[in-house]
Design a protein around this motif. Sequence first.
Motif, PDB file in Angstrom:
ATOM      1  N   GLU A  37       1.813 -14.762  -1.331  1.00  0.00           N
ATOM      2  CA  GLU A  37       1.611 -15.886  -0.423  1.00  0.00           C
ATOM      3  C   GLU A  37       2.387 -17.115  -0.854  1.00  0.00           C
ATOM      4  O   GLU A  37       2.502 -18.076  -0.089  1.00  0.00           O
ATOM      5  CB  GLU A  37       0.123 -16.209  -0.323  1.00  0.00           C
ATOM      6  N   GLN A  38       2.940 -17.125  -2.069  1.00  0.00           N
ATOM      7  CA  GLN A  38       3.740 -18.255  -2.521  1.00  0.00           C
ATOM      8  C   GLN A  38       5.068 -18.352  -1.766  1.00  0.00           C
ATOM      9  O   GLN A  38       5.664 -19.430  -1.701  1.00  0.00           O
ATOM     10  CB  GLN A  38       4.003 -18.137  -4.015  1.00  0.00           C
ATOM     11  N   PHE A  39       5.518 -17.238  -1.182  1.00  0.00           N
ATOM     12  CA  PHE A  39       6.763 -17.260  -0.429  1.00  0.00           C
ATOM     13  C   PHE A  39       6.558 -17.728   1.010  1.00  0.00           C
ATOM     14  O   PHE A  39       7.444 -18.356   1.583  1.00  0.00           O
ATOM     15  CB  PHE A  39       7.392 -15.856  -0.418  1.00  0.00           C
ATOM     16  N   GLY A  40       5.439 -17.399   1.594  1.00  0.00           N
ATOM     17  CA  GLY A  40       5.166 -17.757   2.982  1.00  0.00           C
ATOM     18  C   GLY A  40       3.833 -17.177   3.424  1.00  0.00           C
ATOM     19  O   GLY A  40       3.096 -16.573   2.638  1.00  0.00           O
ATOM     20  N   THR A  41       3.542 -17.366   4.697  1.00  0.00           N
ATOM     21  CA  THR A  41       2.268 -16.904   5.247  1.00  0.00           C
ATOM     22  C   THR A  41       2.287 -15.387   5.383  1.00  0.00           C
ATOM     23  O   THR A  41       3.158 -14.823   6.043  1.00  0.00           O
ATOM     24  CB  THR A  41       2.008 -17.544   6.616  1.00  0.00           C
ATOM     25  N   VAL A  42       1.292 -14.735   4.761  1.00  0.00           N
ATOM     26  CA  VAL A  42       1.138 -13.289   4.841  1.00  0.00           C
ATOM     27  C   VAL A  42       0.135 -12.987   5.952  1.00  0.00           C
ATOM     28  O   VAL A  42      -1.026 -13.392   5.878  1.00  0.00           O
ATOM     29  CB  VAL A  42       0.659 -12.700   3.503  1.00  0.00           C
ATOM     30  N   THR A  43       0.587 -12.308   6.981  1.00  0.00           N
ATOM     31  CA  THR A  43      -0.295 -11.999   8.117  1.00  0.00           C
ATOM     32  C   THR A  43      -1.098 -10.721   7.890  1.00  0.00           C
ATOM     33  O   THR A  43      -2.311 -10.689   8.130  1.00  0.00           O
ATOM     34  CB  THR A  43       0.528 -11.872   9.397  1.00  0.00           C
ATOM     35  N   ARG A  44      -0.425  -9.658   7.413  1.00  0.00           N
ATOM     36  CA  ARG A  44      -1.121  -8.390   7.195  1.00  0.00           C
ATOM     37  C   ARG A  44      -0.603  -7.721   5.927  1.00  0.00           C
ATOM     38  O   ARG A  44       0.544  -7.948   5.515  1.00  0.00           O
ATOM     39  CB  ARG A  44      -0.936  -7.447   8.394  1.00  0.00           C
ATOM     40  N   LEU A  45      -1.468  -6.896   5.339  1.00  0.00           N
ATOM     41  CA  LEU A  45      -1.139  -6.199   4.098  1.00  0.00           C
ATOM     42  C   LEU A  45      -1.751  -4.811   4.133  1.00  0.00           C
ATOM     43  O   LEU A  45      -2.903  -4.645   4.525  1.00  0.00           O
ATOM     44  CB  LEU A  45      -1.677  -6.984   2.888  1.00  0.00           C
ATOM     45  N   ARG A  46      -0.969  -3.818   3.712  1.00  0.00           N
ATOM     46  CA  ARG A  46      -1.453  -2.437   3.677  1.00  0.00           C
ATOM     47  C   ARG A  46      -1.048  -1.797   2.356  1.00  0.00           C
ATOM     48  O   ARG A  46       0.139  -1.629   2.081  1.00  0.00           O
ATOM     49  CB  ARG A  46      -0.884  -1.639   4.851  1.00  0.00           C
ATOM     50  N   LEU A  47      -2.038  -1.466   1.509  1.00  0.00           N
ATOM     51  CA  LEU A  47      -1.808  -0.772   0.243  1.00  0.00           C
ATOM     52  C   LEU A  47      -2.180   0.689   0.426  1.00  0.00           C
ATOM     53  O   LEU A  47      -3.296   1.005   0.831  1.00  0.00           O
ATOM     54  CB  LEU A  47      -2.643  -1.401  -0.874  1.00  0.00           C
ATOM     55  N   SER A  48      -1.246   1.575   0.129  1.00  0.00           N
ATOM     56  CA  SER A  48      -1.486   3.002   0.310  1.00  0.00           C
ATOM     57  C   SER A  48      -2.412   3.507  -0.791  1.00  0.00           C
ATOM     58  O   SER A  48      -2.176   3.260  -1.977  1.00  0.00           O
ATOM     59  CB  SER A  48      -0.160   3.771   0.272  1.00  0.00           C
ATOM     60  N   ARG A  49      -3.467   4.213  -0.374  1.00  0.00           N
ATOM     61  CA  ARG A  49      -4.467   4.731  -1.311  1.00  0.00           C
ATOM     62  C   ARG A  49      -4.703   6.211  -1.044  1.00  0.00           C
ATOM     63  O   ARG A  49      -4.475   6.699   0.055  1.00  0.00           O
ATOM     64  CB  ARG A  49      -5.793   3.971  -1.184  1.00  0.00           C
ATOM     65  N   SER A  50      -5.205   6.888  -2.072  1.00  0.00           N
ATOM     66  CA  SER A  50      -5.547   8.303  -1.945  1.00  0.00           C
ATOM     67  C   SER A  50      -6.890   8.440  -1.232  1.00  0.00           C
ATOM     68  O   SER A  50      -7.845   7.722  -1.528  1.00  0.00           O
ATOM     69  CB  SER A  50      -5.629   8.946  -3.334  1.00  0.00           C
ATOM     70  N   LYS A  51      -6.957   9.369  -0.289  1.00  0.00           N
ATOM     71  CA  LYS A  51      -8.192   9.577   0.454  1.00  0.00           C
ATOM     72  C   LYS A  51      -9.252  10.280  -0.390  1.00  0.00           C
ATOM     73  O   LYS A  51     -10.444  10.141  -0.122  1.00  0.00           O
ATOM     74  CB  LYS A  51      -7.912  10.394   1.713  1.00  0.00           C
ATOM     75  N   LYS A  52      -8.835  11.041  -1.386  1.00  0.00           N
ATOM     76  CA  LYS A  52      -9.785  11.794  -2.195  1.00  0.00           C
ATOM     77  C   LYS A  52     -10.391  10.942  -3.300  1.00  0.00           C
ATOM     78  O   LYS A  52     -11.597  10.911  -3.479  1.00  0.00           O
ATOM     79  CB  LYS A  52      -9.089  13.020  -2.801  1.00  0.00           C
ATOM     80  N   THR A  53      -9.530  10.251  -4.061  1.00  0.00           N
ATOM     81  CA  THR A  53     -10.019   9.475  -5.202  1.00  0.00           C
ATOM     82  C   THR A  53     -10.112   7.991  -4.921  1.00  0.00           C
ATOM     83  O   THR A  53     -10.847   7.281  -5.589  1.00  0.00           O
ATOM     84  CB  THR A  53      -9.104   9.708  -6.405  1.00  0.00           C
ATOM     85  N   GLY A  54      -9.337   7.469  -3.945  1.00  0.00           N
ATOM     86  CA  GLY A  54      -9.361   6.051  -3.638  1.00  0.00           C
ATOM     87  C   GLY A  54      -8.454   5.204  -4.501  1.00  0.00           C
ATOM     88  O   GLY A  54      -8.410   3.975  -4.337  1.00  0.00           O
ATOM     89  N   THR A  55      -7.707   5.795  -5.422  1.00  0.00           N
ATOM     90  CA  THR A  55      -6.818   5.030  -6.281  1.00  0.00           C
ATOM     91  C   THR A  55      -5.511   4.700  -5.542  1.00  0.00           C
ATOM     92  O   THR A  55      -5.140   5.366  -4.585  1.00  0.00           O
ATOM     93  CB  THR A  55      -6.490   5.813  -7.555  1.00  0.00           C
ATOM     94  N   SER A  56      -4.841   3.669  -6.037  1.00  0.00           N
ATOM     95  CA  SER A  56      -3.595   3.232  -5.408  1.00  0.00           C
ATOM     96  C   SER A  56      -2.478   4.229  -5.689  1.00  0.00           C
ATOM     97  O   SER A  56      -2.373   4.796  -6.776  1.00  0.00           O
ATOM     98  CB  SER A  56      -3.205   1.854  -5.939  1.00  0.00           C
ATOM     99  N   LYS A  57      -1.617   4.437  -4.680  1.00  0.00           N
ATOM    100  CA  LYS A  57      -0.467   5.323  -4.833  1.00  0.00           C
ATOM    101  C   LYS A  57       0.761   4.603  -5.376  1.00  0.00           C
ATOM    102  O   LYS A  57       1.781   5.239  -5.619  1.00  0.00           O
ATOM    103  CB  LYS A  57      -0.122   5.955  -3.482  1.00  0.00           C
ATOM    104  N   GLY A  58       0.677   3.284  -5.523  1.00  0.00           N
ATOM    105  CA  GLY A  58       1.774   2.550  -6.143  1.00  0.00           C
ATOM    106  C   GLY A  58       2.763   1.949  -5.171  1.00  0.00           C
ATOM    107  O   GLY A  58       3.814   1.454  -5.599  1.00  0.00           O
TER     108      GLY A  58
END
Length: 277
Positions: free
Chosen positions: A70-91
Motif C-alpha cells: 500500500e506504500q506504492f498506491g491504493t490496493v483495491t483487491r488482493l488474492r493469495l493462492s492457498r492450498s485447499k487441503k492444508t490451507g498453506t500459502s503456495k508462494g
Amino acid sequence: MAAVAPSSASAPAPSPSFLALEPQLQRDFQQKVQRVRKSRAAKEELTPGVVYIGHLPRGLCEPQIHQYFEQFGTVTRLRLSRSKKTGTSKGYGFIEFESDDVAKIVADTMNNYLFSERLLKCQFIAPERVHKNLFKNSNRIFRKPSQPAVRRYNRIRSLVQKAKMTKQLLRKEKLLRKRLAEKGLDYDFPGFAAQERSLKRKKVKTSKESEVDISLSSQDPTPVCTPTVLEHRRAAQVDSDAEDNEITLKVPLASTKNSVPRTKKHPRKRPNLKKRK
C-alpha cells in the motif's frame, strides 16, 4: 460651523455572514463541492492494473502483503493462492492497484527484489489476460480447513470402517474391470482383490501353524498320536538336526615374515679415541 457628516456614512458596510453560521448555506456549499469532485473523478477515470507476485516467503499472509504494497498506491483487491487441503500459502499471489501506472511501477521496482532471503518475481498483467474470476471471494476472510484431507485419510479407523472401505474399493475395482471388458481391452492387474487374497492366505497359514504347534505340544494331558502328527514330529526333528550345524573356526596361517624370528639390534660401538692416542 461645518456640517458634521452622518455617522452612517463613515461606518463600514456590513460584512456578509459566514457560511458556517448558516446551516442551510453550508449544506448547499458541501453538495456543490461533492458534485465538482464527482465530475472530476468521472473525467479522470483510472484503469486498474494487476501485478503477479511470486517467490513470496511463507510467513506472509494477506494483511502483511496489503500493508507492505500500500506504500506504492491504493490496493483495491488482493488474492493469495492457498492450498485447499492444508490451507498453506503456495508462494504466489495477485494484487490489483487503483491505477495501472502504479501497477507498472510496482512491477518494475519490486522485480528481483531481495525480500526475507528471497528474490521476488513481479510481472504486470495486461487487462485482456486477467480472468474475470481471478479475485472472486478475495474479500472473504480466510479460514483454515478444520479437517484437511491428510488428517481424514490418516485417522484411526475401526474394524467396521476398514471393512467398509475395502468393500468400496473392491466394488470400484470390479466396475473398472467390467468397463475394460466391455471396451475389448484384455488387461489384467492385481489390484485390491489380490491384496485381499494374500491377506486371507496369510491368515490361513498362521491358523494351521498354530494348530500344528498345539497338537505337537507334550504338555497336553492327552497327546494326540496319529500318523500325520508323527510325520510332522519327524519333520520337525529333521529340521532341528539340520539347523544344528557345527561351527568351524578358521585360524589364519602364519606368514613367512612372522615365522622368521627377529634379531635383536645391538647398540653400535663407538671407537675409543683415547686408546689410539
